[in-house]
Design a protein around this motif. Structure first.
Motif, PDB file in Angstrom:
ATOM      1  N   LEU A 273     -23.640  68.031  42.456  1.00 44.17           N
ATOM      2  CA  LEU A 273     -22.908  67.278  43.467  1.00 44.17           C
ATOM      3  C   LEU A 273     -21.816  68.143  44.086  1.00 44.17           C
ATOM      4  O   LEU A 273     -21.652  68.176  45.306  1.00 44.17           O
ATOM      5  N   LYS A 274     -21.090  68.877  43.268  1.00 45.47           N
ATOM      6  CA  LYS A 274     -20.054  69.778  43.779  1.00 45.47           C
ATOM      7  C   LYS A 274     -20.659  70.836  44.693  1.00 45.47           C
ATOM      8  O   LYS A 274     -20.108  71.143  45.757  1.00 45.47           O
ATOM      9  N   ASN A 275     -21.798  71.388  44.299  1.00 44.79           N
ATOM     10  CA  ASN A 275     -22.454  72.410  45.119  1.00 44.79           C
ATOM     11  C   ASN A 275     -22.888  71.843  46.467  1.00 44.79           C
ATOM     12  O   ASN A 275     -22.782  72.516  47.491  1.00 44.79           O
ATOM     13  N   HIS A 276     -23.368  70.598  46.474  1.00 45.62           N
ATOM     14  CA  HIS A 276     -23.721  69.958  47.743  1.00 45.62           C
ATOM     15  C   HIS A 276     -22.471  69.844  48.620  1.00 45.62           C
ATOM     16  O   HIS A 276     -22.522  70.149  49.819  1.00 45.62           O
ATOM     17  N   CYS A 277     -21.379  69.418  48.043  1.00 43.06           N
ATOM     18  CA  CYS A 277     -20.126  69.289  48.799  1.00 43.06           C
ATOM     19  C   CYS A 277     -19.666  70.645  49.325  1.00 43.06           C
ATOM     20  O   CYS A 277     -19.226  70.762  50.476  1.00 43.06           O
ATOM     21  N   LEU A 278     -19.775  71.677  48.501  1.00 44.81           N
ATOM     22  CA  LEU A 278     -19.341  73.018  48.901  1.00 44.81           C
ATOM     23  C   LEU A 278     -20.179  73.587  50.039  1.00 44.81           C
ATOM     24  O   LEU A 278     -19.719  74.500  50.749  1.00 44.81           O
ATOM     25  N   ALA A 279     -21.373  73.077  50.242  1.00 44.93           N
ATOM     26  CA  ALA A 279     -22.226  73.535  51.334  1.00 44.93           C
ATOM     27  C   ALA A 279     -21.765  72.993  52.687  1.00 44.93           C
ATOM     28  O   ALA A 279     -22.197  73.485  53.729  1.00 44.93           O
TER      29      ALA A 279
ATOM     30  N   LEU B 136     -15.940  57.946  47.299  1.00 46.14           N
ATOM     31  CA  LEU B 136     -16.268  58.386  48.653  1.00 46.14           C
ATOM     32  C   LEU B 136     -15.686  57.423  49.676  1.00 46.14           C
ATOM     33  O   LEU B 136     -15.755  56.204  49.501  1.00 46.14           O
ATOM     34  N   LYS B 137     -15.129  57.979  50.739  1.00 49.80           N
ATOM     35  CA  LYS B 137     -14.571  57.151  51.807  1.00 49.80           C
ATOM     36  C   LYS B 137     -15.704  56.499  52.586  1.00 49.80           C
ATOM     37  O   LYS B 137     -16.773  57.071  52.762  1.00 49.80           O
ATOM     38  N   CYS B 138     -15.414  55.274  53.077  1.00 51.22           N
ATOM     39  CA  CYS B 138     -16.436  54.493  53.757  1.00 51.22           C
ATOM     40  C   CYS B 138     -15.752  53.515  54.704  1.00 51.22           C
ATOM     41  O   CYS B 138     -14.639  53.064  54.438  1.00 51.22           O
TER      42      CYS B 138
ATOM     43  N   TRP C 160     -11.103  65.911  36.742  1.00 53.41           N
ATOM     44  CA  TRP C 160     -11.047  65.214  38.027  1.00 53.41           C
ATOM     45  C   TRP C 160     -11.054  66.271  39.115  1.00 53.41           C
ATOM     46  O   TRP C 160     -10.063  66.961  39.331  1.00 53.41           O
ATOM     47  N   CYS C 161     -12.162  66.398  39.791  1.00 53.77           N
ATOM     48  CA  CYS C 161     -12.330  67.386  40.859  1.00 53.77           C
ATOM     49  C   CYS C 161     -12.211  66.680  42.201  1.00 53.77           C
ATOM     50  O   CYS C 161     -12.827  65.634  42.407  1.00 53.77           O
ATOM     51  N   VAL C 162     -11.434  67.255  43.093  1.00 50.27           N
ATOM     52  CA  VAL C 162     -11.345  66.727  44.449  1.00 50.27           C
ATOM     53  C   VAL C 162     -11.951  67.764  45.388  1.00 50.27           C
ATOM     54  O   VAL C 162     -11.522  68.908  45.405  1.00 50.27           O
TER      55      VAL C 162
ATOM     56  N   ARG D 164      -6.745  69.784  54.059  1.00 51.25           N
ATOM     57  CA  ARG D 164      -6.630  69.581  52.616  1.00 51.25           C
ATOM     58  C   ARG D 164      -6.922  68.135  52.205  1.00 51.25           C
ATOM     59  O   ARG D 164      -6.677  67.744  51.077  1.00 51.25           O
ATOM     60  N   LYS D 165      -7.477  67.343  53.119  1.00 45.79           N
ATOM     61  CA  LYS D 165      -7.836  65.959  52.790  1.00 45.79           C
ATOM     62  C   LYS D 165      -9.040  65.946  51.859  1.00 45.79           C
ATOM     63  O   LYS D 165     -10.005  66.678  52.061  1.00 45.79           O
ATOM     64  N   GLY D 166      -8.988  65.067  50.868  1.00 41.93           N
ATOM     65  CA  GLY D 166     -10.107  64.911  49.958  1.00 41.93           C
ATOM     66  C   GLY D 166     -11.178  64.018  50.558  1.00 41.93           C
ATOM     67  O   GLY D 166     -10.872  63.030  51.203  1.00 41.93           O
ATOM     68  N   PHE D 167     -12.434  64.385  50.328  1.00 42.61           N
ATOM     69  CA  PHE D 167     -13.534  63.544  50.796  1.00 42.61           C
ATOM     70  C   PHE D 167     -14.442  63.087  49.655  1.00 42.61           C
ATOM     71  O   PHE D 167     -15.202  62.132  49.812  1.00 42.61           O
ATOM     72  N   ALA D 168     -14.374  63.744  48.493  1.00 45.47           N
ATOM     73  CA  ALA D 168     -15.161  63.325  47.330  1.00 45.47           C
ATOM     74  C   ALA D 168     -14.334  63.598  46.080  1.00 45.47           C
ATOM     75  O   ALA D 168     -13.893  64.725  45.873  1.00 45.47           O
ATOM     76  N   HIS D 169     -14.109  62.584  45.300  1.00 47.54           N
ATOM     77  CA  HIS D 169     -13.348  62.703  44.054  1.00 47.54           C
ATOM     78  C   HIS D 169     -14.346  62.516  42.920  1.00 47.54           C
ATOM     79  O   HIS D 169     -14.842  61.415  42.711  1.00 47.54           O
ATOM     80  N   ILE D 170     -14.629  63.601  42.213  1.00 44.91           N
ATOM     81  CA  ILE D 170     -15.679  63.597  41.192  1.00 44.91           C
ATOM     82  C   ILE D 170     -15.030  63.591  39.816  1.00 44.91           C
ATOM     83  O   ILE D 170     -14.152  64.408  39.531  1.00 44.91           O
ATOM     84  N   TYR D 171     -15.475  62.676  38.950  1.00 41.72           N
ATOM     85  CA  TYR D 171     -14.855  62.511  37.640  1.00 41.72           C
ATOM     86  C   TYR D 171     -15.869  61.890  36.689  1.00 41.72           C
ATOM     87  O   TYR D 171     -16.941  61.435  37.099  1.00 41.72           O
ATOM     88  N   GLU D 172     -15.520  61.857  35.430  1.00 44.03           N
ATOM     89  CA  GLU D 172     -16.360  61.201  34.437  1.00 44.03           C
ATOM     90  C   GLU D 172     -15.622  59.970  33.934  1.00 44.03           C
ATOM     91  O   GLU D 172     -14.424  60.019  33.645  1.00 44.03           O
ATOM     92  N   ARG D 173     -16.359  58.866  33.835  1.00 43.31           N
ATOM     93  CA  ARG D 173     -15.769  57.613  33.347  1.00 43.31           C
ATOM     94  C   ARG D 173     -16.823  56.872  32.538  1.00 43.31           C
ATOM     95  O   ARG D 173     -17.933  56.659  33.023  1.00 43.31           O
TER      96      ARG D 173
END
Length: 119
Positions: free
Chosen positions: A6-12, A54-56, A28-30, A37-46
């Motif tokens: 998922l991070k790699n997809h975002c980095l593309a 994800l914003k919507c 917690w990865c943003v 510097r706005k965040g668009f995906a906040h990736i974490y484990e829960r």
């Protein structure tokens, strides 16, 4: 899909970069836009699951929550404008990636140099 995939997809996406604002380097990865510097995906484990906030648009957020059991109001975010998605849940991968791209577009680098604010 793993957190790394998922991070790699975002980095593309153009100008995207990985940030770890809580200093531990993993929990917690943003994913952010380089310009604003706005965040668009906040990736974490829960609860043992990889999740992403994800914003919507509000109407779409509600629609997706009704369509998929694993789309819920986002953890630690504005519940009107952000959805939380369990990555290994009932959301098909292509739909999840579309949601990532939509979040990226909604948080885009409008007005570089103004912190993303419209002038």
């Amino acid at each position: 899909m793993t957190a790394r995939e998922l991070k790699n997809h975002c980095l593309a996406l153009p100008g995207a970069y990985e940030d770890y604002p809580f200093g531990d380097g993993e929990s917690w990865c943003v994913m952010r836009h380089r310009g604003s510097r706005k965040g668009f995906a906040h990736i974490y484990e829960r609860g043992g699951r990889v999740c992403v906030n994800l914003k919507c648009e509000p109407m779409e957020a509600d629609f997706l929550r009704n369509l998929f059991a694993d789309v819920t109001p986002a953890y630690h975010m504005n519940k009107t404008h952000w959805n939380g998605v369990a990555v290994d849940g009932d959301v098909p991968e292509e739909q999840l990636l579309r949601m990532v791209r939509r979040s990226y577009a909604l948080t885009g680098d409008r007005g570089k140099g103004t912190g993303g604010r419209r002038t």
